[in-house]
Scaffold this active site. Structure first.
Site, short mmCIF file in Angstrom:
data_model
loop_
_atom_site.label_atom_id
_atom_site.label_comp_id
_atom_site.label_asym_id
_atom_site.label_seq_id
_atom_site.Cartn_x
_atom_site.Cartn_y
_atom_site.Cartn_z
N ASP A 97 -48.02 22.99 20.51
CA ASP A 97 -49.41 22.96 20.99
C ASP A 97 -49.83 21.54 21.36
O ASP A 97 -50.49 21.32 22.39
CB ASP A 97 -50.36 23.49 19.91
CG ASP A 97 -50.10 24.92 19.52
OD1 ASP A 97 -49.57 25.69 20.35
OD2 ASP A 97 -50.41 25.27 18.36
N ASP A 126 -48.11 27.31 12.43
CA ASP A 126 -49.03 26.20 12.69
C ASP A 126 -49.21 25.42 11.40
O ASP A 126 -49.14 25.99 10.30
CB ASP A 126 -50.39 26.72 13.17
CG ASP A 126 -50.37 27.21 14.61
OD1 ASP A 126 -49.49 26.77 15.38
OD2 ASP A 126 -51.22 28.04 14.97
#
Length: 172
Positions: free
Chosen positions: A128, A112
């Site tokens: 995401d 991430d």
């Protein structure tokens, strides 16, 4: 179906390429300021589900992801949706799911890196983002479709009601 698969493939490529670049050029835990006060890039290893929840349960997440991805593909295969928004959203969800599943399978965690500063929100990645945008598209699609079906049903009821009334007047 081919269009949705192409969208899926594009999402996977963008997701994996962005994660590769982050891993290559940003040290884990380091932050690169992009737009001060808005967002920056912070490389973290997410061992949980969406936004880091339930860390170290990757096999559960992978099983749920596989079930969801297979269900969407079966749905697309059987129904062959015509609406471009629906086909795009479903391709984005499958691509995002596969992108994060690749990370979990290969690395044991998801890379991430997008971090917004103006709100307190979890660090996330391209996959995401595509899944979230696709869910928004699906919500709008369902609302618009429901309104359209409701209007068509009302118009059909009015039309058949007028026809029945016309038929009664002709016999008078």
């Amino acid at each position: 179906m081919i269009y949705s698969l192409l969208v899926c493939l594009a999402v996977i490529i963008l997701d994996q390429l962005s994660k590769y670049l982050v891993v290559q050029y940003i040290a884990e835990g380091a932050t690169v300021r992009c737009i001060d006060g808005l967002f920056h890039l912070t490389y973290i290893k997410n061992r949980g589900a969406a936004f880091g929840m339930l860390a170290d349960h990757r096999w559960v997440f992978m099983a749920v992801s596989v079930i969801a991805i297979v269900a969407i593909i079966v749905y697309m295969w059987r129904t062959k949706p015509k609406n471009m928004w629906l086909k795009t959203a479903l391709g984005m969800i499958v691509g995002g799911g596969i992108g994060n599943m690749i990370d979990r399978t290969v690395n044991g965690y998801v890379v991430d890196f997008f971090e917004v500063e103006f709100v307190n929100f979890a660090v996330f990645n391209v996959a995401d983002a595509f899944v979230c945008v696709a869910c928004g598209i699906l919500i709008v699609y369902v609302i618009v479709s429901s309104v359209k079906e409701s209007r068509e049903a009302k118009a059909a009821a009015l039309s058949s009601g007028e026809s029945a009334a016309d038929g009664q007047n002709d016999g008078d």
